[in-house]
Design a protein around this motif. Structure first.
Motif, PDB file in Angstrom:
ATOM      1  N   ASN A   1      -2.358   1.261  -4.157  1.00 12.71           N
ATOM      2  CA  ASN A   1      -1.222   0.345  -4.075  1.00 12.71           C
ATOM      3  C   ASN A   1      -0.037   0.886  -4.873  1.00 12.71           C
ATOM      4  O   ASN A   1      -0.194   1.685  -5.794  1.00 12.71           O
ATOM      5  N   ARG A   2       1.144   0.427  -4.497  1.00 11.91           N
ATOM      6  CA  ARG A   2       2.363   0.831  -5.200  1.00 11.91           C
ATOM      7  C   ARG A   2       2.264   0.457  -6.685  1.00 11.91           C
ATOM      8  O   ARG A   2       1.873  -0.650  -7.027  1.00 11.91           O
ATOM      9  N   GLY A   3       2.543   1.426  -7.558  1.00 16.29           N
ATOM     10  CA  GLY A   3       2.490   1.181  -8.999  1.00 16.29           C
ATOM     11  C   GLY A   3       1.134   1.457  -9.628  1.00 16.29           C
ATOM     12  O   GLY A   3       0.995   1.370 -10.844  1.00 16.29           O
ATOM     13  N   GLU A   4       0.131   1.809  -8.803  1.00 12.87           N
ATOM     14  CA  GLU A   4      -1.190   2.113  -9.372  1.00 12.87           C
ATOM     15  C   GLU A   4      -1.189   3.479 -10.032  1.00 12.87           C
ATOM     16  O   GLU A   4      -0.494   4.400  -9.610  1.00 12.87           O
TER      17      GLU A   4
ATOM     18  N   ILE B   1      -2.176   7.921   5.581  1.00  6.90           N
ATOM     19  CA  ILE B   1      -0.849   7.306   5.687  1.00  6.90           C
ATOM     20  C   ILE B   1      -0.259   7.259   4.285  1.00  6.90           C
ATOM     21  O   ILE B   1      -0.851   6.696   3.363  1.00  6.90           O
ATOM     22  N   VAL B   2       0.899   7.904   4.127  1.00  9.28           N
ATOM     23  CA  VAL B   2       1.572   7.966   2.828  1.00  9.28           C
ATOM     24  C   VAL B   2       2.935   7.320   2.954  1.00  9.28           C
ATOM     25  O   VAL B   2       3.763   7.743   3.773  1.00  9.28           O
ATOM     26  N   ASP B   3       3.157   6.271   2.173  1.00 11.56           N
ATOM     27  CA  ASP B   3       4.454   5.599   2.165  1.00 11.56           C
ATOM     28  C   ASP B   3       4.862   5.153   3.578  1.00 11.56           C
ATOM     29  O   ASP B   3       6.025   5.235   3.963  1.00 11.56           O
TER      30      ASP B   3
ATOM     31  N   VAL C   1       0.841  -1.194   0.000  1.00 14.93           N
ATOM     32  CA  VAL C   1       0.000   0.000   0.000  1.00 14.93           C
ATOM     33  C   VAL C   1       0.879   1.248   0.000  1.00 14.93           C
ATOM     34  O   VAL C   1       1.774   1.389   0.834  1.00 14.93           O
ATOM     35  N   ALA C   2       0.636   2.140  -0.962  1.00  9.01           N
ATOM     36  CA  ALA C   2       1.388   3.395  -1.035  1.00  9.01           C
ATOM     37  C   ALA C   2       0.676   4.510  -0.271  1.00  9.01           C
ATOM     38  O   ALA C   2       1.308   5.316   0.401  1.00  9.01           O
ATOM     39  N   ILE C   3      -0.652   4.555  -0.404  1.00  7.56           N
ATOM     40  CA  ILE C   3      -1.449   5.596   0.255  1.00  7.56           C
ATOM     41  C   ILE C   3      -2.696   4.957   0.846  1.00  7.56           C
ATOM     42  O   ILE C   3      -3.370   4.171   0.178  1.00  7.56           O
ATOM     43  N   GLN C   4      -2.989   5.302   2.092  1.00  9.30           N
ATOM     44  CA  GLN C   4      -4.213   4.821   2.738  1.00  9.30           C
ATOM     45  C   GLN C   4      -4.932   6.018   3.348  1.00  9.30           C
ATOM     46  O   GLN C   4      -4.391   6.700   4.228  1.00  9.30           O
TER      47      GLN C   4
END
Length: 263
Positions: A46-49, A80-82, A21-24
């Motif tokens: 998600n990462r890469g989205e 929550i970021v990264d 998860v990249a950003i929640q």
């Protein structure tokens, strides 16, 4: 606005999405005084989205992505970021901003600095990168956005499309893990839009996590994994592009698409 045709073929198989998860965003709310501008926003990226955020003016699109690096402050909920929670803690904000690049509608380049100096400023001062290394990095990204020959010119000597590509290169010089785009083509003449979108397509092909507020529906169809439609401060609908454009569920989404696509 007519839908922009993007002719270039993209190999989506190379553009993989991670389980990480990249950003929640959970239960996010924001007010401007009495005006409830963002209402109960929940979003996982998600990462890469590659996510395109669409919607009418005043729907909260830009405000939402500006909250992701504390250019706007949210009053309720969690971001929550990264892996870092966005709070009023300045250390957390600085950490997130160092990992999140942002490209605005207006280029925000320093007019008194050359293109090269605009690109090296943040790496030298924020990341403490040695000047020579920062300049090599800047030239690498100016080549990537296809304007290395403009390095020693000043922003006022460049076209709008070139300036926007400089703004993208400048963000990339910080080696961000996530890129946010806030209507990056809306201030450009039509003939300049394609060159900026091509640059963004290349970023997408390299697996950059991207959130893009845009009216360029051709870009959304071709590049996005997911299109999010916002209205009245809420996420009304989200789906993969084919389903979003061909089978919109909400009446509000149908109305928006009929207006913007002209059918």
């Amino acid at each position: 606005m007519s839908e922009l045709a993007i002719e270039r073929e993209i190999d989506r198989s190379k553009m993989s999405i991670s389980d990480e998860v990249a950003i929640q965003i959970t239960g996010m709310n924001k007010w401007y005084g009495q005006f409830h501008v963002l209402r109960d926003i929940n979003l996982t990226v998600n990462r890469g989205e590659r996510i395109v955020i669409a919607g009418p003016s005043g729907s909260g699109k830009s405000t939402m992505i500006r909250c992701l690096n504390a250019l706007e402050e949210h009053q309720e909920g969690q971001i929550i970021v990264d892996g870092t929670e966005l709070t009023s803690d300045l250390k957390n904000i600085d950490k997130i901003r160092s990992e999140v690049g942002m490209c605005f509608q207006h280029f925000n380049l320093f007019p008194h600095l050359t293109i090269l100096e605009n690109c090296t400023l943040a790496p030298i001062w924020v990341r403490k990168t040695p000047k020579k290394e920062a300049e090599e990095l800047a030239m690498h990204f100016l080549e990537k956005v296809k304007i290395p020959d403009q390095a020693h010119k000043y922003p006022g000597m460049l076209s709008g499309g070139q300036q926007q590509r400089v703004a993208i290169a400048r963000s990339l010089c910080m080696k961000p893990r996530i890129m946010l785009f806030d209507e990056p083509t809306s201030a450009l003449d039509p003939e300049m839009i394609k060159e900026v979108l091509d640059t963004m397509i290349e970023l997408a092909e390299e697996g950059m996590t991207m959130l893009c507020v845009t009216h360029e529906m051709g870009f959304a169809r071709q590049v996005a994994n997911r299109v999010i439609f916002m209205a009245d401060g809420q996420i009304v609908e989200q789906n993969e592009p084919e389903e979003f454009f061909n089978n919109p569920k909400s009446e509000r989404t149908q109305q928006f698409l009929s207006q913007i696509l002209g059918h």
